[in-house]
Write a protein that holds these residues in place. Structure first.
Motif, PDB file in Angstrom:
ATOM      1  N   TYR A  15      -8.033   0.747   5.636  1.00  0.00           N
ATOM      2  CA  TYR A  15      -9.178  -0.046   5.177  1.00  0.00           C
ATOM      3  C   TYR A  15     -10.115   0.824   4.343  1.00  0.00           C
ATOM      4  O   TYR A  15     -10.562   0.423   3.254  1.00  0.00           O
ATOM      5  N   LEU A  16     -10.405   2.032   4.834  1.00  0.00           N
ATOM      6  CA  LEU A  16     -11.298   2.931   4.105  1.00  0.00           C
ATOM      7  C   LEU A  16     -10.663   3.387   2.794  1.00  0.00           C
ATOM      8  O   LEU A  16     -11.339   3.468   1.759  1.00  0.00           O
ATOM      9  N   ARG A  17      -9.368   3.667   2.830  1.00  0.00           N
ATOM     10  CA  ARG A  17      -8.686   4.101   1.608  1.00  0.00           C
ATOM     11  C   ARG A  17      -8.747   3.021   0.534  1.00  0.00           C
ATOM     12  O   ARG A  17      -8.928   3.316  -0.653  1.00  0.00           O
ATOM     13  N   LYS A  18      -8.627   1.769   0.939  1.00  0.00           N
ATOM     14  CA  LYS A  18      -8.692   0.676  -0.025  1.00  0.00           C
ATOM     15  C   LYS A  18     -10.119   0.439  -0.506  1.00  0.00           C
ATOM     16  O   LYS A  18     -10.354   0.203  -1.697  1.00  0.00           O
ATOM     17  N   ARG A  19     -11.070   0.522   0.411  1.00  0.00           N
ATOM     18  CA  ARG A  19     -12.459   0.214   0.085  1.00  0.00           C
ATOM     19  C   ARG A  19     -13.162   1.378  -0.609  1.00  0.00           C
ATOM     20  O   ARG A  19     -14.022   1.185  -1.468  1.00  0.00           O
ATOM     21  N   GLY A  20     -12.828   2.603  -0.208  1.00  0.00           N
ATOM     22  CA  GLY A  20     -13.449   3.786  -0.796  1.00  0.00           C
ATOM     23  C   GLY A  20     -14.584   4.341   0.032  1.00  0.00           C
ATOM     24  O   GLY A  20     -14.720   5.555   0.189  1.00  0.00           O
ATOM     25  N   GLY A  72      -9.097  11.313  -0.335  1.00  0.00           N
ATOM     26  CA  GLY A  72      -7.715  11.673  -0.629  1.00  0.00           C
ATOM     27  C   GLY A  72      -7.349  11.414  -2.075  1.00  0.00           C
ATOM     28  O   GLY A  72      -8.219  11.282  -2.953  1.00  0.00           O
ATOM     29  N   ASP A  73      -6.054  11.319  -2.333  1.00  0.00           N
ATOM     30  CA  ASP A  73      -5.532  11.126  -3.681  1.00  0.00           C
ATOM     31  C   ASP A  73      -5.967   9.759  -4.209  1.00  0.00           C
ATOM     32  O   ASP A  73      -5.639   8.734  -3.611  1.00  0.00           O
ATOM     33  N   PRO A  74      -6.691   9.716  -5.330  1.00  0.00           N
ATOM     34  CA  PRO A  74      -7.126   8.420  -5.876  1.00  0.00           C
ATOM     35  C   PRO A  74      -5.958   7.505  -6.227  1.00  0.00           C
ATOM     36  O   PRO A  74      -6.102   6.280  -6.219  1.00  0.00           O
ATOM     37  N   ARG A 102      -5.000   4.745  -3.729  1.00  0.00           N
ATOM     38  CA  ARG A 102      -5.835   3.554  -3.536  1.00  0.00           C
ATOM     39  C   ARG A 102      -5.268   2.394  -4.339  1.00  0.00           C
ATOM     40  O   ARG A 102      -4.807   2.569  -5.466  1.00  0.00           O
ATOM     41  N   PRO A 103      -5.284   1.182  -3.771  1.00  0.00           N
ATOM     42  CA  PRO A 103      -4.767   0.019  -4.505  1.00  0.00           C
ATOM     43  C   PRO A 103      -5.662  -0.332  -5.685  1.00  0.00           C
ATOM     44  O   PRO A 103      -6.820   0.022  -5.728  1.00  0.00           O
ATOM     45  N   PRO A 112       0.826  -1.199   0.000  1.00  0.00           N
ATOM     46  CA  PRO A 112       0.000   0.000   0.000  1.00  0.00           C
ATOM     47  C   PRO A 112       0.862   1.252   0.000  1.00  0.00           C
ATOM     48  O   PRO A 112       1.979   1.264   0.517  1.00  0.00           O
ATOM     49  N   ALA A 113       0.336   2.306  -0.608  1.00  0.00           N
ATOM     50  CA  ALA A 113       1.060   3.574  -0.617  1.00  0.00           C
ATOM     51  C   ALA A 113       1.194   4.081   0.811  1.00  0.00           C
ATOM     52  O   ALA A 113       0.314   3.862   1.651  1.00  0.00           O
TER      53      ALA A 113
END
Length: 216
Positions: free
Chosen positions: A153-158, A210-212, A215-216, A117-118
């Motif tokens: 988790y939220l960053r990955k899920r959206g 945040g920055d798209p 996201r993975p 992940p970033a």
């Protein structure tokens, strides 16, 4: 010394005789119970006789019959199960001395490795580090880690609601809370998400803003 000699111990030969119901055992009968030719067994029994561990009971056209000398304690000899492990398994061709090769783990192909992940942006990391969460120093750090896990988790899920966080994040990062309803959500995760700049709430769920590209 031949390989057959090396495969047999004195105690294993004596144990075969000790387990017999007969008063004395024919050398050929002993050979049937061990993984060695008759000639090898006869030579070994002769050696045991010369060392005083066997008595020669009889000798005729069939061969020699042997019994244990009184100085040998039958209780000290291997049991039938132990002899099977050490002797009969060798007769099956098992190699008890060779250890299995060390397991060599082949590294995965670079293309098959999961993408890392970033990293968290500095402003997000600072916001999490600044959280004033309940508990002692150790509990505070574990609860900040729970907020980090919820954010990733939220960053990955959206997008996710409370039930999603409870079901998916709490088992991985409980933050010292066995029950998510006893402080984990109300005192740690929800207020933590509210203070992260990349997170927005719309009365139903939280959304990653945040920055798209992160996201993975």
């Amino acid at each position: 010394m031949t390989p057959d000699d090396q495969a047999l111990s004195d105690d294993e030969l004596l144990a075969v005789i000790a387990r017999s119901d007969a008063d004395a055992v024919l050398d050929r009968d002993v050979a049937e119970r061990v993984p060695a030719p008759v000639e090898t067994v006869q030579d070994r029994l002769e050696d045991l006789y010369e060392r005083g561990e066997l008595e020669l009971a009889e000798e005729d056209t069939r061969g020699r019959t042997w019994r244990l000398d009184e100085s040998v304690d039958p209780e000290a000899l291997p049991t039938e199960g132990e002899t099977e492990t050490d002797v009969e398994s060798q007769a099956r061709g098992d190699d008890l001395t060779e250890a299995p090769p060390d397991h060599v783990e082949t590294p995965p192909d670079p293309e098959s490795r999961p993408e890392e992940p970033a990293p968290i942006d500095a402003d997000v990391a600072d916001a999490i580090d600044a959280l004033d969460l309940p508990g002692d120093a150790t509990e505070k750090e574990r609860r900040r880690e729970a907020v980090r896990t919820a954010y990733l988790y939220l960053r990955k899920r959206g997008r996710a609601d409370q039930d999603d966080f409870v079901a998916d994040v709490h088992p991985e990062a409980p933050g010292e809370y066995a029950d998510p309803d006893e402080g984990w959500w109300d005192e740690v995760i929800r207020p933590g998400l509210d203070r992260i700049p990349d997170v927005e709430y719309d009365a139903e769920a939280w959304t990653y803003a945040g920055d798209p590209d992160d996201r993975p």
